[in-house]
Design a protein around this motif. Sequence first.
Motif, mmCIF file in Angstrom:
data_model
loop_
_atom_site.group_PDB
_atom_site.id
_atom_site.type_symbol
_atom_site.label_atom_id
_atom_site.label_comp_id
_atom_site.label_asym_id
_atom_site.label_seq_id
_atom_site.Cartn_x
_atom_site.Cartn_y
_atom_site.Cartn_z
ATOM 1 N N UNK A 271 -7.854 -16.324 22.254
ATOM 2 C CA UNK A 271 -7.918 -17.640 21.956
ATOM 3 C C UNK A 271 -6.342 -18.087 21.999
ATOM 4 N N UNK A 272 -6.172 -19.392 22.059
ATOM 5 C CA UNK A 272 -4.893 -19.826 22.192
ATOM 6 C C UNK A 272 -3.989 -19.734 21.210
ATOM 7 N N UNK A 273 -4.377 -19.716 19.852
ATOM 8 C CA UNK A 273 -3.640 -19.542 18.682
ATOM 9 C C UNK A 273 -4.425 -18.847 17.669
ATOM 10 N N UNK A 274 -3.825 -18.003 16.993
ATOM 11 C CA UNK A 274 -4.560 -17.163 15.661
ATOM 12 C C UNK A 274 -3.514 -17.340 14.608
ATOM 13 N N UNK A 275 -3.114 -18.684 13.993
ATOM 14 C CA UNK A 275 -2.462 -18.914 12.989
ATOM 15 C C UNK A 275 -2.929 -18.517 11.709
ATOM 16 N N UNK A 276 -2.171 -17.894 10.718
ATOM 17 C CA UNK A 276 -2.558 -17.249 9.709
ATOM 18 C C UNK A 276 -1.493 -17.367 8.318
ATOM 19 N N UNK A 277 -2.133 -17.354 7.088
ATOM 20 C CA UNK A 277 -1.084 -17.321 6.092
ATOM 21 C C UNK A 277 -1.650 -16.235 5.207
ATOM 22 N N UNK A 278 -0.732 -15.779 4.366
ATOM 23 C CA UNK A 278 -1.374 -14.847 3.511
ATOM 24 C C UNK A 278 -0.410 -14.713 2.131
ATOM 25 N N UNK A 279 -1.084 -14.811 1.029
ATOM 26 C CA UNK A 279 -0.530 -14.577 -0.263
ATOM 27 C C UNK A 279 -0.533 -13.067 -0.853
ATOM 28 N N UNK A 280 0.706 -12.375 -0.803
ATOM 29 C CA UNK A 280 0.547 -10.975 -1.065
ATOM 30 C C UNK A 280 1.275 -10.734 -2.525
ATOM 31 N N UNK A 281 0.932 -9.925 -3.267
ATOM 32 C CA UNK A 281 1.547 -9.557 -4.320
ATOM 33 C C UNK A 281 3.380 -9.628 -4.175
ATOM 34 N N UNK A 282 3.736 -9.080 -2.841
ATOM 35 C CA UNK A 282 5.125 -9.298 -2.697
ATOM 36 C C UNK A 282 5.808 -10.543 -2.092
ATOM 37 N N UNK A 283 4.691 -11.625 -1.999
ATOM 38 C CA UNK A 283 5.256 -12.949 -1.650
ATOM 39 C C UNK A 283 4.136 -13.561 -0.368
ATOM 40 N N UNK A 284 4.433 -14.655 -0.296
ATOM 41 C CA UNK A 284 3.649 -15.235 1.104
ATOM 42 C C UNK A 284 4.356 -14.918 2.319
#
Length: 122
Positions: A47-60
């Motif tokens: 794929x051209x882009x695999x953009x991601x975000x996560x919200x974890x106990x340690x922060x974003x």
Amino acid sequence: MTELTRLGVVLTDRGSKYAVTGASASSRADVDAVLAELKSYKSYAKATHNTWAAVLPTGALKADDGESGAAMVILRMMERAEMENHVIIVTRWYGGKKLGGDRFRRVQDATRFYLDHLGIGA
């Protein structure tokens, strides 16, 4: 290892295809494992882009993967939905035409599709 929720291609725009995937994640190692599993599928690895975000106990955490600014769109939607301990990945296969600002709307649409699939409003 957490099971991926891979919804596949959820929309197209001027040749570009967008897919959305997510999984539970409580650490950066979990995020990395989810990304590695997703990229074990050849089409996602290419794929051209695999953009991601996560919200974890340690922060974003977030990564644009070349789609500048797109991860913040995912992160803001996750925060509005009060979604924690999770990672959402929006995958784009570039279709040959630049989308300009519409690319952010497509990332938002894909993220909303995922949240709706889980029954979470954002």
